[in-house]
Design an enzyme around this catalytic site. Structure first.
Site, PDB file in Angstrom:
ATOM      1  N   TRP A 125       2.249  -6.672  13.122  1.00 46.33           N
ATOM      2  CA  TRP A 125       3.230  -6.521  11.801  1.00 46.33           C
ATOM      3  C   TRP A 125       3.856  -6.040  12.590  1.00 46.33           C
ATOM      4  O   TRP A 125       4.971  -5.728  12.724  1.00 46.33           O
ATOM      5  CB  TRP A 125       2.527  -4.844  11.491  1.00 46.33           C
ATOM      6  CG  TRP A 125       1.459  -4.067  12.134  1.00 46.33           C
ATOM      7  CD1 TRP A 125       0.905  -3.407  12.586  1.00 46.33           C
ATOM      8  CD2 TRP A 125       1.952  -3.037  13.464  1.00 46.33           C
ATOM      9  NE1 TRP A 125      -0.072  -2.811  12.971  1.00 46.33           N
ATOM     10  CE2 TRP A 125       1.218  -2.079  13.949  1.00 46.33           C
ATOM     11  CE3 TRP A 125       3.857  -2.399  13.945  1.00 46.33           C
ATOM     12  CZ2 TRP A 125       1.613  -1.808  15.227  1.00 46.33           C
ATOM     13  CZ3 TRP A 125       3.602  -1.632  15.070  1.00 46.33           C
ATOM     14  CH2 TRP A 125       2.637  -0.992  15.469  1.00 46.33           C
ATOM     15  N   ARG A 158       0.853  -1.236   0.371  1.00 52.05           N
ATOM     16  CA  ARG A 158       0.235   0.205   0.127  1.00 52.05           C
ATOM     17  C   ARG A 158       1.317   1.755  -0.098  1.00 52.05           C
ATOM     18  O   ARG A 158       2.759   1.390   0.439  1.00 52.05           O
ATOM     19  CB  ARG A 158      -1.141   0.015   1.352  1.00 52.05           C
ATOM     20  CG  ARG A 158      -0.306   0.331   2.739  1.00 52.05           C
ATOM     21  CD  ARG A 158      -1.181   0.123   3.487  1.00 52.05           C
ATOM     22  NE  ARG A 158      -0.826  -0.120   4.658  1.00 52.05           N
ATOM     23  CZ  ARG A 158      -1.096   0.407   5.900  1.00 52.05           C
ATOM     24  NH1 ARG A 158      -2.758   0.119   6.245  1.00 52.05           N
ATOM     25  NH2 ARG A 158      -0.946   0.433   7.004  1.00 52.05           N
ATOM     26  N   HIS A 218      -4.985  -9.084  11.927  1.00 50.33           N
ATOM     27  CA  HIS A 218      -5.193  -8.539  13.455  1.00 50.33           C
ATOM     28  C   HIS A 218      -6.435  -7.885  13.779  1.00 50.33           C
ATOM     29  O   HIS A 218      -7.140  -8.999  13.370  1.00 50.33           O
ATOM     30  CB  HIS A 218      -5.342  -7.017  11.551  1.00 50.33           C
ATOM     31  CG  HIS A 218      -4.837  -5.568  12.456  1.00 50.33           C
ATOM     32  ND1 HIS A 218      -5.879  -5.576  13.554  1.00 50.33           N
ATOM     33  CD2 HIS A 218      -3.989  -4.953  12.824  1.00 50.33           C
ATOM     34  CE1 HIS A 218      -4.743  -4.284  14.298  1.00 50.33           C
ATOM     35  NE2 HIS A 218      -3.972  -3.639  13.349  1.00 50.33           N
ATOM     36  N   GLU A 242      -3.000   7.761   7.276  1.00 48.70           N
ATOM     37  CA  GLU A 242      -1.625   7.495   7.825  1.00 48.70           C
ATOM     38  C   GLU A 242      -0.478   8.597   7.115  1.00 48.70           C
ATOM     39  O   GLU A 242       0.078   7.563   6.405  1.00 48.70           O
ATOM     40  CB  GLU A 242      -1.389   5.842   8.557  1.00 48.70           C
ATOM     41  CG  GLU A 242      -2.255   6.120   9.523  1.00 48.70           C
ATOM     42  CD  GLU A 242      -1.732   4.540  10.452  1.00 48.70           C
ATOM     43  OE1 GLU A 242      -0.852   4.220   9.721  1.00 48.70           O
ATOM     44  OE2 GLU A 242      -1.421   4.474  11.462  1.00 48.70           O
ATOM     45  N   GLU A 255      -3.774  -8.467   6.628  1.00 56.18           N
ATOM     46  CA  GLU A 255      -4.254  -7.878   7.905  1.00 56.18           C
ATOM     47  C   GLU A 255      -5.668  -9.109   8.795  1.00 56.18           C
ATOM     48  O   GLU A 255      -5.738  -8.326   9.414  1.00 56.18           O
ATOM     49  CB  GLU A 255      -4.382  -6.343   8.320  1.00 56.18           C
ATOM     50  CG  GLU A 255      -3.533  -5.466   7.943  1.00 56.18           C
ATOM     51  CD  GLU A 255      -4.161  -4.068   7.985  1.00 56.18           C
ATOM     52  OE1 GLU A 255      -4.683  -3.346   7.694  1.00 56.18           O
ATOM     53  OE2 GLU A 255      -3.025  -3.024   8.407  1.00 56.18           O
ATOM     54  N   GLU A 290      -7.640   4.886  15.741  1.00 56.58           N
ATOM     55  CA  GLU A 290      -7.581   3.926  15.910  1.00 56.58           C
ATOM     56  C   GLU A 290      -6.330   3.559  16.854  1.00 56.58           C
ATOM     57  O   GLU A 290      -5.727   3.732  17.051  1.00 56.58           O
ATOM     58  CB  GLU A 290      -6.175   3.192  14.722  1.00 56.58           C
ATOM     59  CG  GLU A 290      -6.946   3.576  12.601  1.00 56.58           C
ATOM     60  CD  GLU A 290      -5.840   2.872  11.862  1.00 56.58           C
ATOM     61  OE1 GLU A 290      -4.822   2.357  12.042  1.00 56.58           O
ATOM     62  OE2 GLU A 290      -5.755   3.449  10.679  1.00 56.58           O
TER      63      GLU A 290
HETATM   64  C1  GAL Z   1      -2.639   1.540  10.779  1.00 59.79           C
HETATM   65  C2  GAL Z   1      -3.988   1.283   9.598  1.00 59.79           C
HETATM   66  C3  GAL Z   1      -4.400   0.749   9.403  1.00 59.79           C
HETATM   67  C4  GAL Z   1      -4.294  -0.822   9.656  1.00 59.79           C
HETATM   68  C5  GAL Z   1      -2.924  -0.370  10.939  1.00 59.79           C
HETATM   69  C6  GAL Z   1      -3.099  -1.470  11.661  1.00 59.79           C
HETATM   70  O1  GAL Z   1      -1.230   2.254  10.415  1.00 59.79           O
HETATM   71  O2  GAL Z   1      -4.228   2.969   9.445  1.00 59.79           O
HETATM   72  O3  GAL Z   1      -4.951   1.074   7.558  1.00 59.79           O
HETATM   73  O4  GAL Z   1      -2.694  -1.216   8.914  1.00 59.79           O
HETATM   74  O5  GAL Z   1      -2.109   0.251  11.520  1.00 59.79           O
HETATM   75  O6  GAL Z   1      -2.105  -2.045  13.167  1.00 59.79           O
END
Ligand code: GAL
Length: 665
Positions: free
Chosen positions: A315, A111, A358, A150, A355, A307
């Site tokens: 990650w 991305r 996640h 971001e 993800e 978020e």
């Molecule tokens: C942020 C991002 C999200 C998602 C998230 C995962 O950095 O804005 O799109 O990737 O992390 O932790």
């Protein structure tokens, strides 16, 4: 800055309906209602769906999702969809792709594969924003605009030809003449003098050390360029909407390329993304710091957590799930420090894509899960504490924070690679936190006069104006604690001559002769039984009292900590990295003398107490990260249980309390 778009403490989440079919959407909105979701961010990564081919827009699915949310009275945080270019754009225009410092291209397939200075990206992304703004700019469900996502997370530093061209333009604006650039960059060194603008470029990979002033300007430029994408999107949106506009910042330990002090004035609402980072020694302390810094960006006003994760991320090398109660503790730590909206990435855990492991509010296993029950509990808590929204955090201490110092202090050719700016900031902040002191985190240009104590950690790059502000503050009665590798250079990363730390020498009443970093595993004894690591300096007191001395090594007997009366204030200097205990003692002493009023009793960092007020009302948040019951003095009513508290407030291990305070009888 404008008020947050939802009253009370809002609950929100990212929602990616592109990944699901319409029957799932219907289930989603029903469940969102039962969880009490107020605000949903959509269309963040929507570009390839809403513009499947160049110039061909298809809003059918987005229209349906927006209508569905609207019917269910869920407000929308509408994405501009520009976070990641679709494959058609990078396939047709590979020159949009970002280039790393070694000259290699970064490819699509992940991305954010675009150069922030690319004119093609700018044009195509703004054309898309215009379509979206035209279509939804007056839609009653839209409460907030979410520009990109971001910005600069992966692509802040691009070294492609378009970036080089833009960098030259930025430098011309800054310096006017090539002679001024040569002067600022010190190009007399190593035969780097430029004769013409065309010779100047970004700091690509080199065989030796790079020119640190060039690298510093490139950081500044890159931050400005990414901000420019934000501002360009805002300019398009503004023609069609009156709703507040923002983007999600990344005030966190691993992102350092954007100088958010210069971004903040352009945001209607300050929004941050925060994830606990288990690579750090104390993730909860970093959360507190990030929240305080985000509040600083919001000039002390309310901000939103755009978020966080309900459980694990995907990650980090080891993605730890949250322990029981941890989600509540983390969330209330954000609220205690000024967040009036708590949002999650994401609503429903993805089944595919990078993800898929996640966490989300709605996990793969559905609603008959501990995670869902914890989310329901959290939502109920946010409802119960809604009345704290709009109050401000009370702090009589500040920590000075500078992205420019972060960049410059870690430039090529520095005294020690083991000295990391953010670690040093965290080290100071941790001492305050363990002393129960709430700190604002402020810009180096901030007005310091309302603080009793200001801690200035590793503030390497100091402009004349910043130095003068600190001088005035101390002269007028302020107290400062300055830690090593501060005040060394001016805004061009030029050493301030005549003895370290040039910018603060007079205020501190010392002269530093020689910087003497230590090897990473070495330590030096101090005369109070503590020891220092990472750094020492050959210093002499020039008016200051010596508070601690080095007790062994080549500097034995020389000053390690000094204190200087300057005007009617007091200025401390710490010439080594004290142990956490040693730092806590020292900062505690400085805080006592400054008349700082801690909110929590001194502790090992597991007990957080923060007060929010608005004049008439006062709320005390207490978060116990440790396993044992903690106690502190308080009076009021617990908003979570309704219980009165008279005198002693007990907080069980792992527990939280939020009190509407009443004056002590
Ligand atoms: C942020 C991002 C999200 C998602 C998230 C995962 O950095 O804005 O799109 O990737 O992390 O932790």
């Amino acid at each position: 800055m404008r008020p947050l778009p939802i009253p009370g403490i809002a609950l929100g989440c990212d929602y990616n309906p592109e990944q699901w079919s319409p029957d799932v959407w219907r289930e989603d909105v029903t469940l969102m209602r039962s969880l009490g979701v107020d605000l949903v961010a959509i269309n963040v990564f929507g570009w390839s769906e809403v513009e499947p081919r160049p110039g061909e827009y298809d809003f059918k699915r987005l229209d349906s999702v927006i209508e569905l949310l609207h019917q269910h009275e869920i407000r929308i945080n509408l994405g501009t969809a520009t976070a990641s270019p679709p494959p058609w754009l990078t396939a047709r225009h590979p020159e949009v792709l970002p280039v790393a410092a070694d000259g290699t291209t970064r490819h699509p397939g992940g991305r954010q594969a675009y150069c922030p200075s690319s004119p093609i990206f700018r044009e195509r992304s703004l054309a898309l924003v215009e379509q979206i703004a035209q279509r939804y700019g007056r839609h009653p469900a839209v409460a907030l605009w979410h520009v990109s996502n971001e910005l600069g997370c992966h692509n802040a530093l691009c070294y492609c030809p378009a970036s080089a061209e833009a960098f030259r333009g930025w430098l011309r604006d800054r310096y006017g003449t090539i002679a001024a650039l040569n002067e600022a960059w010190g190009t007399a060194f190593w035969s780097q003098r430029y004769g013409d603008w065309t010779e100047v470029g970004p700091p690509l990979a080199v065989l030796s050390l790079r020119n640190p002033a060039q690298a510093l300007d490139f950081q500044r430029f890159s931050s400005d360029q990414v901000l420019e994408q934000y501002r360009s999107e805002v300019a398009v949106l503004r023609a069609y909407t009156d709703v507040p506009i923002t983007t999600n910042l990344m005030v966190t330990a691993h992102i350092r390329n954007l100088n958010y002090w210069s971004w903040a004035p352009h945001l209607d609402v300050v929004a941050n993304d925060h994830y606990l980072d288990h690579r750090l020694a104390d993730p909860a302390a970093e959360l507190s710091f990030a929240a305080d810094l985000t509040r600083g960006l919001a000039s002390g006003r309310s901000w939103m957590l755009m978020e966080q994760a309900a459980g694990a991320v995907n990650w980090q090398p080891h993605n730890l799930a949250k322990d029981p109660g941890e989600l509540l503790r983390n969330t209330l730590a954000h609220v205690a420090r000024g967040a009036d909206a708590i949002c999650f990435f994401q609503w429903r855990a993805s089944a595919q894509g990078a993800e898929k492991f996640h966490s989300a509010l709605l996990p793969h296993a559905g609603t008959d899960t501990t995670a869902w029950r914890e989310a329901m509990e959290l939502s109920a808590v946010l409802d119960r504490i809604g009345e704290v929204a709009g109050t401000t955090v009370e702090a009589d201490t500040a920590v000075l924070f500078s992205w420019e110092s972060w960049w410059a202090a870690e430039g090529d050719g520095r005294p020690s690679e083991a000295v990391h700016y953010l670690d040093q900031v965290h080290h100071s902040y941790r001492a305050l936190r363990e002393l129960g002191i709430t700190a604002d985190v402020v810009a180096p240009e901030a007005d310091l006069t309302r603080y009793r104590l200001v801690v200035i950690p590793c503030h390497y790059l100091v402009t004349d104006a910043q130095a003068a502000a600190v001088r005035r503050y101390v002269e007028g009665g302020g107290h400062v604690v300055v830690t090593f590798f501060s005040g060394i250079a001016d805004e061009h990363d030029r050493i301030r001559l005549g003895g370290y730390p040039g910018a603060f020498r007079d205020v501190l009443g010392i002269v530093g002769e020689e910087l003497r970093p230590l090897l990473p595993d070495a330590a030096v004894a101090l005369d109070d039984g503590d020891h220092g690591r990472l750094w020492t300096e050959r210093l002499r007191a020039a008016g200051a009292d010596v508070v601690r001395r080095f007790a062994d090594g080549p500097l034995a007997g020389g000053p390690a900590v000094t204190r200087n009366r300057y005007g009617s204030g007091l200025a401390w200097y710490v010439a080594t990295q004290l142990t956490p205990d040693g730092m806590r003692r020292l900062v505690g002493d400085a805080a006592d003398r400054a008349g700082v009023r801690p909110v929590a009793p001194e502790n090992d960092g597991t007990l957080e107490a923060v007060r929010r007020r608005d004049g008439r009302r006062s709320y005390l948040f207490v978060i116990n990260h440790g396993p044992h019951e903690a106690e502190l003095a308080a009076h009021g009513q617990d908003l979570l249980t309704g219980e009165p508290v008279t005198g002693r407030l007990r907080v069980r291990g792992g527990g939280v309390r939020v009190l509407r305070e009443e004056p002590t009888p």
